[in-house]
Write a protein that holds these residues in place. Structure first.
Motif, PDB file in Angstrom:
ATOM      1  N   SER A 308       0.828  -1.208   0.000  1.00 33.09           N
ATOM      2  CA  SER A 308       0.000   0.000   0.000  1.00 33.09           C
ATOM      3  C   SER A 308       0.862   1.257   0.000  1.00 33.09           C
ATOM      4  N   ALA A 309       1.947   1.246   0.782  1.00 33.52           N
ATOM      5  CA  ALA A 309       2.841   2.409   0.822  1.00 33.52           C
ATOM      6  C   ALA A 309       3.508   2.635  -0.528  1.00 33.52           C
ATOM      7  N   THR A 310       3.886   1.539  -1.198  1.00 34.43           N
ATOM      8  CA  THR A 310       4.522   1.663  -2.514  1.00 34.43           C
ATOM      9  C   THR A 310       3.581   2.323  -3.514  1.00 34.43           C
ATOM     10  N   LEU A 311       2.304   1.998  -3.447  1.00 34.79           N
ATOM     11  CA  LEU A 311       1.334   2.608  -4.365  1.00 34.79           C
ATOM     12  C   LEU A 311       1.041   4.058  -4.012  1.00 34.79           C
ATOM     13  N   SER A 312       1.372   4.493  -2.790  1.00 36.50           N
ATOM     14  CA  SER A 312       1.125   5.881  -2.386  1.00 36.50           C
ATOM     15  C   SER A 312       2.245   6.820  -2.812  1.00 36.50           C
ATOM     16  N   ILE A 313       3.443   6.293  -3.025  1.00 38.04           N
ATOM     17  CA  ILE A 313       4.592   7.147  -3.363  1.00 38.04           C
ATOM     18  C   ILE A 313       4.366   7.918  -4.666  1.00 38.04           C
ATOM     19  N   PRO A 314       3.912   7.282  -5.772  1.00 30.68           N
ATOM     20  CA  PRO A 314       3.712   8.073  -7.001  1.00 30.68           C
ATOM     21  C   PRO A 314       2.685   9.180  -6.833  1.00 30.68           C
ATOM     22  N   THR A 315       1.681   8.979  -5.979  1.00 29.13           N
ATOM     23  CA  THR A 315       0.704  10.039  -5.748  1.00 29.13           C
ATOM     24  C   THR A 315       1.373  11.273  -5.162  1.00 29.13           C
ATOM     25  N   MET A 316       2.304  11.060  -4.247  1.00 22.61           N
ATOM     26  CA  MET A 316       2.996  12.191  -3.629  1.00 22.61           C
ATOM     27  C   MET A 316       3.985  12.843  -4.594  1.00 22.61           C
ATOM     28  N   ILE A 317       4.629  12.047  -5.421  1.00 23.47           N
ATOM     29  CA  ILE A 317       5.520  12.627  -6.427  1.00 23.47           C
ATOM     30  C   ILE A 317       4.725  13.517  -7.379  1.00 23.47           C
ATOM     31  N   LEU A 318       3.571  13.024  -7.827  1.00 19.48           N
ATOM     32  CA  LEU A 318       2.719  13.830  -8.709  1.00 19.48           C
ATOM     33  C   LEU A 318       2.186  15.057  -7.978  1.00 19.48           C
ATOM     34  N   GLY A 319       1.908  14.925  -6.671  1.00 18.79           N
ATOM     35  CA  GLY A 319       1.426  16.072  -5.903  1.00 18.79           C
ATOM     36  C   GLY A 319       2.451  17.177  -5.835  1.00 18.79           C
ATOM     37  N   GLU A 320       3.706  16.841  -5.528  1.00 15.91           N
ATOM     38  CA  GLU A 320       4.762  17.859  -5.479  1.00 15.91           C
ATOM     39  C   GLU A 320       4.991  18.459  -6.856  1.00 15.91           C
ATOM     40  N   THR A 321       4.968  17.616  -7.895  1.00 13.29           N
ATOM     41  CA  THR A 321       5.177  18.122  -9.255  1.00 13.29           C
ATOM     42  C   THR A 321       4.076  19.096  -9.648  1.00 13.29           C
ATOM     43  N   ALA A 322       2.832  18.765  -9.303  1.00 10.50           N
ATOM     44  CA  ALA A 322       1.706  19.632  -9.652  1.00 10.50           C
ATOM     45  C   ALA A 322       1.797  20.965  -8.915  1.00 10.50           C
ATOM     46  N   LEU A 323       2.138  20.931  -7.630  1.00 11.69           N
ATOM     47  CA  LEU A 323       2.219  22.174  -6.855  1.00 11.69           C
ATOM     48  C   LEU A 323       3.340  23.073  -7.379  1.00 11.69           C
ATOM     49  N   SER A 324       4.508  22.489  -7.649  1.00  7.69           N
ATOM     50  CA  SER A 324       5.613  23.295  -8.168  1.00  7.69           C
ATOM     51  C   SER A 324       5.322  23.801  -9.571  1.00  7.69           C
ATOM     52  N   PHE A 325       4.634  22.984 -10.380  1.00  9.75           N
ATOM     53  CA  PHE A 325       4.246  23.418 -11.729  1.00  9.75           C
ATOM     54  C   PHE A 325       3.314  24.630 -11.665  1.00  9.75           C
ATOM     55  N   LEU A 326       2.415  24.644 -10.679  1.00 10.21           N
ATOM     56  CA  LEU A 326       1.469  25.747 -10.521  1.00 10.21           C
ATOM     57  C   LEU A 326       2.062  26.913  -9.738  1.00 10.21           C
ATOM     58  N   ASN A 327       3.372  26.828  -9.441  1.00  8.76           N
ATOM     59  CA  ASN A 327       4.080  27.902  -8.727  1.00  8.76           C
ATOM     60  C   ASN A 327       3.594  28.049  -7.286  1.00  8.76           C
ATOM     61  N   LEU A 328       3.050  26.979  -6.711  1.00 10.69           N
ATOM     62  CA  LEU A 328       2.587  27.003  -5.324  1.00 10.69           C
ATOM     63  C   LEU A 328       3.492  26.170  -4.417  1.00 10.69           C
ATOM     64  N   GLY A 329       4.487  25.531  -4.991  1.00 11.46           N
ATOM     65  CA  GLY A 329       5.383  24.697  -4.202  1.00 11.46           C
ATOM     66  C   GLY A 329       6.774  25.290  -4.154  1.00 11.46           C
ATOM     67  N   LEU A 330       7.748  24.469  -4.543  1.00 16.74           N
ATOM     68  CA  LEU A 330       9.137  24.911  -4.534  1.00 16.74           C
ATOM     69  C   LEU A 330       9.401  25.888  -5.672  1.00 16.74           C
ATOM     70  N   LYS A 331      10.372  26.742  -5.458  1.00 16.16           N
ATOM     71  CA  LYS A 331      10.773  27.732  -6.473  1.00 16.16           C
ATOM     72  C   LYS A 331      12.298  27.765  -6.539  1.00 16.16           C
ATOM     73  N   ARG A 332      12.797  28.323  -7.626  1.00 18.31           N
ATOM     74  CA  ARG A 332      14.237  28.496  -7.736  1.00 18.31           C
ATOM     75  C   ARG A 332      14.732  29.318  -6.548  1.00 18.31           C
ATOM     76  N   PRO A 333      15.945  29.006  -6.024  1.00 19.04           N
ATOM     77  CA  PRO A 333      16.985  28.125  -6.571  1.00 19.04           C
ATOM     78  C   PRO A 333      16.777  26.644  -6.312  1.00 19.04           C
ATOM     79  N   ALA A 334      15.745  26.256  -5.540  1.00 18.51           N
ATOM     80  CA  ALA A 334      15.457  24.826  -5.382  1.00 18.51           C
ATOM     81  C   ALA A 334      15.040  24.254  -6.731  1.00 18.51           C
ATOM     82  N   VAL A 335      15.407  23.013  -6.977  1.00 19.08           N
ATOM     83  CA  VAL A 335      15.134  22.394  -8.277  1.00 19.08           C
ATOM     84  C   VAL A 335      14.432  21.060  -8.053  1.00 19.08           C
TER      85      VAL A 335
END
Length: 385
Positions: A308-335
């Protein structure tokens, strides 16, 4: 002993009482095998999941050595190569083997379209350098070093995936971004797993008012749409925080919103397991609830929790990617991969410079690999398979 023949007994009943008087070595090994060994034999039969696990292991092994693998630092700029296209690596020049090399790219202004056009000079091959001293960096932010696995040619460039609007190498950004995008899933799942086991275990073991209260909290959280909740909580993070604090904040947000599903699975398992004879015996011997849950009930479905934990990891990766893509997560200089994809928000830019969408490739590969691995682990952990 034939290993393939032994694994065949994992999925078929090899021995029926009254039919055989003596067990064969394969049958004896099967009946003596532990739960984890049986799970491993089943998992090995799932070839796609097995190779997905190998692929993920290789990708995660690159995370500690991002500075060594990337030819440039993540935020290094080359003002002479803005929006440079991907640069190919060649082995032969005019029919003669030269070894890995690149051709120089010459930038020419396109005044009609107001952009740079690049012309390849195929008369001067530039050999790549391996195990070389490149641009200085701080290894893990602690030790200054210059060693790199591969470096650009002397006086040349090495842009495998092209560059962005500021001349930053996309391949180097993807290598560095894996460090954040991949660890977000692991740390977030650790938080989610801890909360799911503790709260789900309490609900399943104690029942009554405790179960009712935890169930109502789970129902409230599961009724909220995930993406808007991620966006709202991420937007609430102070803009004055450092990239490290933003990274920790996003990881905690993803972990806090993902535990209800796991807690419900733990609850349902404990509701059935707490009635077993061995659990009742432990209670009668004076074992405390914490010990009964941790030492007697949880080990019975640990493999299910891992799947179950293994299937949850991609959801969190997509969550961080979506937030940073929308400029609501990490920003430069973080990559991260989401930060890199933020450059591809403009449709006009994407159509003119399609290589800016290259960070999608590792996201797709990693998410699919985790899904295949999770499916394989789930099938292998199923005691009724």
């Amino acid at each position: 002993m034939n290993g393939d023949k032994l694994e065949h007994y994992v999925d078929q009943a090899p021995f029926q009482p009254g039919q055989d008087d003596v067990l064969t070595p394969e049958q004896e090994r099967y009946f003596r095998a532990s739960q984890w060994k049986l799970m491993w034999w089943r998992f090995k039969r799932h070839k796609v999941a097995l190779w997905s696990g190998v692929l993920l292991l290789l990708i995660y092994l690159t995370v500690p050595f991002a500075e060594v693998i990337a030819p440039y630092t993540a935020n290094a700029r080359d003002n002479a190569h803005l929006y440079a296209p991907p640069q190919g690596v060649h082995l032969f020049h005019e029919g003669r083997f030269v070894g890995p090399f690149t051709y120089p790219m010459i930038a020419e202004p396109d005044l009609a379209n107001f952009r740079w056009e690049y012309r390849i000079d195929r008369t001067a091959p530039q050999p790549l350098r391996f195990f070389c001293a490149g641009e200085p960096y701080l290894f893990w932010g602690l030790v200054e070093a210059r060693f790199r696995l591969v470096c650009a040619p002397e006086g040349g460039t090495l842009f495998l995936f092209g560059t962005d609007r500021l001349g930053r190498d996309l391949f180097s950004g993807i290598v560095y971004g894996a460090r954040i995008s991949l660890t977000v899933g692991l740390i977030g799942v650790a938080i989610s797993l801890t909360l799911g086991i503790v709260l789900g275990g309490m609900a399943g073991y104690f029942g009554g008012l405790v179960d009712a209260a935890i169930q109502r909290v789970i129902e409230i959280l599961r009724s909220l749409p995930e993406l808007p909740m991620w966006m709202a909580l991420s937007a609430a993070l102070p803009v004055t925080w450092s990239p490290v604090l933003i990274y920790i904040g996003i990881t905690v947000i993803l972990g806090l919103l993902d535990w209800p599903g796991l807690a419900r699975a733990v609850r349902s398992k404990l509701l059935s397991l707490r009635e077993e004879d061995y659990a009742t015996a432990a209670v009668l011997m004076g074992a405390r609830p914490r010990r009964v849950i941790a030492r007697h009930l949880l080990p019975g479905f640990t493999s299910h929790l891992i799947a179950s934990a293994t299937l949850s990891i991609p959801t969190m990766i997509l969550g961080e990617t979506a937030l940073s893509f929308l400029n609501l997560g990490l920003k430069r200089p973080a990559v991260s991969w989401g930060v890199l994809l933020n450059e591809a928000q403009n449709l006009t830019v994407v159509t003119v410079y399609p290589w800016l969408m290259a960070p999608m490739i590792p996201v797709i590969i990693v998410v699919l690999a985790f899904n295949f691995l999770g499916d394989g682990l789930r099938d292998a952990a199923d005691p009724y398979a």
